[in-house]
Design a protein around this motif. Structure first.
Motif, PDB file in Angstrom:
ATOM      1  N   SER A 193      41.222  48.092  57.198  1.00 31.30           N
ATOM      2  CA  SER A 193      41.101  49.514  57.298  1.00 31.30           C
ATOM      3  C   SER A 193      41.882  50.220  56.301  1.00 31.30           C
ATOM      4  N   ALA A 194      43.201  49.711  55.688  1.00 32.78           N
ATOM      5  CA  ALA A 194      43.774  50.621  54.776  1.00 32.78           C
ATOM      6  C   ALA A 194      43.105  50.338  53.508  1.00 32.78           C
ATOM      7  N   SER A 195      42.604  49.446  53.199  1.00 33.94           N
ATOM      8  CA  SER A 195      41.634  49.319  52.064  1.00 33.94           C
ATOM      9  C   SER A 195      40.730  50.257  52.095  1.00 33.94           C
ATOM     10  N   LYS A 196      40.009  50.104  53.357  1.00 31.05           N
ATOM     11  CA  LYS A 196      38.970  51.429  53.462  1.00 31.05           C
ATOM     12  C   LYS A 196      39.412  52.736  53.145  1.00 31.05           C
ATOM     13  N   THR A 197      40.576  52.732  53.799  1.00 34.38           N
ATOM     14  CA  THR A 197      41.090  54.347  53.543  1.00 34.38           C
ATOM     15  C   THR A 197      41.365  54.599  52.190  1.00 34.38           C
ATOM     16  N   LEU A 198      41.592  53.741  51.565  1.00 36.95           N
ATOM     17  CA  LEU A 198      42.038  53.783  49.769  1.00 36.95           C
ATOM     18  C   LEU A 198      40.731  54.150  49.142  1.00 36.95           C
ATOM     19  N   GLY A 199      39.590  53.944  49.885  1.00 35.84           N
ATOM     20  CA  GLY A 199      38.239  54.059  49.162  1.00 35.84           C
ATOM     21  C   GLY A 199      37.635  52.996  48.342  1.00 35.84           C
ATOM     22  N   THR A 200      38.251  51.709  48.687  1.00 37.78           N
ATOM     23  CA  THR A 200      37.843  50.609  47.932  1.00 37.78           C
ATOM     24  C   THR A 200      36.296  50.314  48.324  1.00 37.78           C
ATOM     25  N   ARG A 201      35.515  49.798  47.313  1.00 35.45           N
ATOM     26  CA  ARG A 201      34.122  49.721  47.808  1.00 35.45           C
ATOM     27  C   ARG A 201      33.706  48.638  48.516  1.00 35.45           C
ATOM     28  N   ASN A 202      32.847  48.606  49.318  1.00 30.61           N
ATOM     29  CA  ASN A 202      32.472  47.625  50.459  1.00 30.61           C
ATOM     30  C   ASN A 202      32.524  46.368  49.830  1.00 30.61           C
ATOM     31  N   PHE A 203      31.684  46.435  48.684  1.00 30.35           N
ATOM     32  CA  PHE A 203      31.449  45.106  47.880  1.00 30.35           C
ATOM     33  C   PHE A 203      32.826  44.333  47.559  1.00 30.35           C
ATOM     34  N   ILE A 204      33.752  45.013  47.318  1.00 29.57           N
ATOM     35  CA  ILE A 204      35.126  44.625  46.709  1.00 29.57           C
ATOM     36  C   ILE A 204      35.872  44.091  47.749  1.00 29.57           C
ATOM     37  N   ILE A 205      35.813  44.667  49.042  1.00 30.55           N
ATOM     38  CA  ILE A 205      36.572  44.414  50.077  1.00 30.55           C
ATOM     39  C   ILE A 205      35.954  43.185  50.599  1.00 30.55           C
ATOM     40  N   ILE A 206      34.546  42.944  50.775  1.00 25.84           N
ATOM     41  CA  ILE A 206      34.019  41.815  51.309  1.00 25.84           C
ATOM     42  C   ILE A 206      34.347  40.756  50.427  1.00 25.84           C
ATOM     43  N   PHE A 207      34.195  40.506  49.167  1.00 29.73           N
ATOM     44  CA  PHE A 207      34.019  39.473  48.531  1.00 29.73           C
ATOM     45  C   PHE A 207      35.597  39.232  47.852  1.00 29.73           C
ATOM     46  N   LYS A 208      36.214  40.271  47.735  1.00 29.05           N
ATOM     47  CA  LYS A 208      37.573  39.898  46.958  1.00 29.05           C
ATOM     48  C   LYS A 208      38.642  39.993  47.921  1.00 29.05           C
ATOM     49  N   GLU A 209      38.478  40.786  48.890  1.00 29.35           N
ATOM     50  CA  GLU A 209      39.792  40.949  49.813  1.00 29.35           C
ATOM     51  C   GLU A 209      39.702  39.967  51.013  1.00 29.35           C
ATOM     52  N   MET A 210      38.585  39.920  51.759  1.00 28.14           N
ATOM     53  CA  MET A 210      37.937  39.220  52.963  1.00 28.14           C
ATOM     54  C   MET A 210      37.762  37.716  52.837  1.00 28.14           C
ATOM     55  N   MET A 211      37.177  37.671  51.754  1.00 26.03           N
ATOM     56  CA  MET A 211      36.454  36.185  51.521  1.00 26.03           C
ATOM     57  C   MET A 211      37.446  35.117  51.306  1.00 26.03           C
ATOM     58  N   PRO A 212      38.472  35.450  50.527  1.00 30.20           N
ATOM     59  CA  PRO A 212      39.792  34.632  50.326  1.00 30.20           C
ATOM     60  C   PRO A 212      40.311  34.026  51.622  1.00 30.20           C
ATOM     61  N   ASN A 213      40.425  34.757  52.552  1.00 31.27           N
ATOM     62  CA  ASN A 213      41.101  34.626  53.709  1.00 31.27           C
ATOM     63  C   ASN A 213      40.205  33.653  54.739  1.00 31.27           C
ATOM     64  N   LEU A 214      38.942  33.606  54.401  1.00 36.49           N
ATOM     65  CA  LEU A 214      38.148  32.979  55.144  1.00 36.49           C
ATOM     66  C   LEU A 214      37.761  31.352  54.406  1.00 36.49           C
ATOM     67  N   SER A 215      38.437  31.359  52.998  1.00 33.29           N
ATOM     68  CA  SER A 215      37.850  30.268  52.396  1.00 33.29           C
ATOM     69  C   SER A 215      38.378  28.750  52.954  1.00 33.29           C
TER      70      SER A 215
END
Lengths: 302, 320
Positions: A193-215
């Motif tokens: 949510s924080a990243s979304k509020t900052l206006g990060t693009r969805n693509f970046i959130i999904i693959f750079k921020e979320m994916m490593p936590n699911l690795s």
């Protein structure tokens, strides 16, 4: 100034935060002797197979020599010969290489599709999720083994890449489902949510921020899928719907046992391949279980 | 509850519809046509052509599909071209064989897995528990056809304890005790093989369930009231863990179906799985399409059954 600060910070974090990722996995393997043993033997066996198979001439190997029909294991053929007088050991090595390569390819393709679909549907939810869930539901209901067999028989130009594709079409579903459910809960976390509020693009959130936590889940999933794919490829080849007959596969060697005479009197034709499949499956699964334990803090040994 | 079941059944309909469409189109792409098997050098080509027209071979595919699905609804899946009998009769016979094999497999599965799971959970971290966990790991990793062949080789050929193929010895007349015994004897080894392969899930489930409930309040209460430890296990812990096991039945059905292709091929057992492989090799479309539809339907039924049992047993897992 700023640089030194970050270095200080990361140093501090390293000292205080719990170990993550590969550190945990490594520790889990150190604690579990059998998993360590499996991992090392797998590495030795698999690289051995690839190096050895690389030095075998496949056309020479598959040449029929009736004089050596069903030759017993001995000096000429370490593991005997088949009905066509072809060396079993050579076929075992080349077959294992083919089976492993196919399983690796299918695992990578299905892993990629599964991760992308799982992450996207889990992150966005809503109608995208709904559509893909209906598709996934459908794939779960179909008897996929039968449909793969039907597919294999209707494809006119049948070769290894097409076989890999046919298998992949039906096997991404499990990974997509698991990744989706994890992504669903992950996407509700504060950092997203924080990243979304900052206006990060969805693509970046999904693959750079979320994916490593699911690795870690992904690695477990891929290892176990790999074992499953070795089983499926050899199983299909065993039934006669896997690799084309001219290409050796572990499953084809096992299928020699369908002839009751060979089953009873020429065990060297099919038993080594069966045992090799068994050992590979045990090893890969053992490694997978150890990684799974390290991904789940409650199950860890170390 | 009923609402959920009705809704689940309603969801099944479009799924089966898409499956039927997929399988019909795939069957259309299969090489050769259903009359290839009928053509001998003596057959008049015009006669075959006539048959093709009569059977609707040249109709547009959607008309053929509607005809096929309409007949299928009435239980008519056409004729098998290799066996030259109506598909429903053919599958009926084979389905009965597969049913006997499955019933015995499920029975043996529970017979083997429940005691092992209970022992493993009750004495957890003991040598016994470790051996059971190790065993369940091995059968989890081993592919169906590998275990099937190894069992057949050792117990069928080397030791000669079991017959190596078929359903019954020809020397017995149907209906006699010897006939029934021979039939049972023939499915025993394939059933044991299947049961062994499926044990892992139940053992794991019972084991964790029992270990978890050891620390539950109700168990502590029962113990402090002075109830003998064996009774605590049989009356309290076991009963609480047992019902969800029933939910595995649904998954077991699904697993049995795909396993039956391997098991029946290896043990030369004339059931639906073996029929499927024969039909594929003989390009017998009507049999292939009927079998895939039937397996798809049974898979759906299996998962529905699991969900229903789960929601009865554990009200927290309501499906809606």
């Amino acid at each position: 100034m700023k640089n030194t600060e970050t270095i200080e910070l990361t140093k501090e974090m390293k000292a205080s935060s719990p170990p993550t990722g590969f550190q945990v996995i490594a520790r889990e393997f150190m604690k579990d002797k059998l998993a360590m043993f499996s991992l090392i033997s797998l590495i030795i066996v698999i690289s051995g197979i690839y190096i050895w198979a690389w030095q075998i001439d496949q056309t020479q190997l598959m040449r029929i020599s009736l004089r050596d029909k069903l030759a017993e294991p001995g000096e000429k053929f370490w593991l005997g010969a088949d009905k066509g007088g072809r060396d079993i050991l050579g076929q075992l090595i080349v077959g294992a290489r083919n089976s492993l390569s196919i399983a690796i390819a299918v695992t990578l393709i299905t892993g990629f599709i599964g991760v992308v679909i799982g992450l996207v549907t889990g992150y966005f939810g809503g109608w995208i999720d709904n559509i893909f869930m209906r598709i996934i539901d459908f794939f779960i209901t179909i008897p996929s083994l039968m449909i793969i067999i039907v597919f294999v028989t209707i494809v006119p130009k049948y070769n290894i890449p097409i076989f890999v594709l046919i298998m992949s079409v039906f096997l991404w579903v499990g990974t997509a489902r698991i990744i989706r459910s994890k992504a669903l809960s992950e996407s509700r976390r504060d950092y997203i949510s924080a990243s979304k509020t900052l206006g990060t693009r969805n693509f970046i959130i999904i693959f750079k921020e979320m994916m490593p936590n699911l690795s870690s889940i992904l690695i477990v999933e891929m290892t176990l899928n790999f074992a499953g794919n070795v089983g499926l490829e050899t199983g299909l080849s065993y039934l006669g719907f896997g690799l084309p007959p001219s290409t050796p596969s572990l499953g084809t060697l096992v299928s020699y046992a369908n002839d009751p005479f060979i089953m009873e009197n020429a065990w060297w034709n099919w038993l080594p391949a069966s045992l090799l499949i068994l050992l590979l499956m045990l090893g890969i699964n053992y490694v997978g279980q150890a990684i799974r334990r390290s991904a789940d803090a409650r199950q860890r040994l170390g | 509850m009923w609402k959920t079941i009705v809704r689940r059944v309603l969801v099944m309909i479009p799924q089966l519809f898409v499956l039927s469409l997929l399988i019909f189109i795939m069957a259309k792409f299969m090489p050769g046509d259903p009359f290839t098997g009928l053509i001998t050098p003596e057959t008049d080509p015009a006669r075959v052509e006539e048959l093709r027209i009569k059977a609707g071979f040249y109709d547009p595919w959607y008309i053929q599909y509607v005809n096929w699905i309409g007949n299928a609804f009435q239980g008519d899946f056409g004729r098998s071209y290799t066996f030259n009998v109506p598909v429903s009769n053919l599958i009926g016979d084979r389905a009965l064989n597969t049913l006997w094999l499955s019933l015995l497999s499920v029975f043996l599965l529970y017979l083997i897995a429940i005691p092992l799971g209970v022992l493993s959970g009750r004495f957890h971290d003991s040598f016994l528990d470790k051996s059971i966990v190790f065993y369940s790991f091995i059968v989890y990793a081993i592919p169906t056809f590998v275990l099937g062949l190894i069992n057949l080789f050792f117990f069928g050929y080397e030791l000669g304890w079991f017959p190596t193929s078929g359903t019954v010895d020809i020397k017995y007349d149907s209906g006699t005790a010897g006939y029934l015994w021979s039939k049972f004897y023939h499915i025993l080894l394939p059933a044991i093989t299947y049961a062994l392969l499926a044990t892992t899930g139940i053992i794991q489930y019972l084991r964790t369930e029992i270990i978890d409930s050891k620390s539950m309040d109700y168990v502590r209460t029962a113990k402090s009231k002075g109830i003998p430890i064996n009774k605590v296990y049989s009356r309290h812990i076991f009963r609480n863990s047992l019902l969800p096991i029933a939910a595995f039945l649904g998954f077991t059905i699904t697993g049995l179906l795909s396993g039956s292709i391997f098991i029946e091929t290896i043990f030369g057992y004339p059931g639906m799985g073996q029929l499927f492989i024969q039909a594929i090799n003989g390009r017998d479309y009507s049999v292939i399409t009927a079998l895939v539809m039937l397996f798809g339907f049974l898979t759906l039924l299996g998962s529905l059954l699991s969900d229903i049992i789960m929601s009865i047993v554990d009200p927290r897992i309501r499906i809606d």
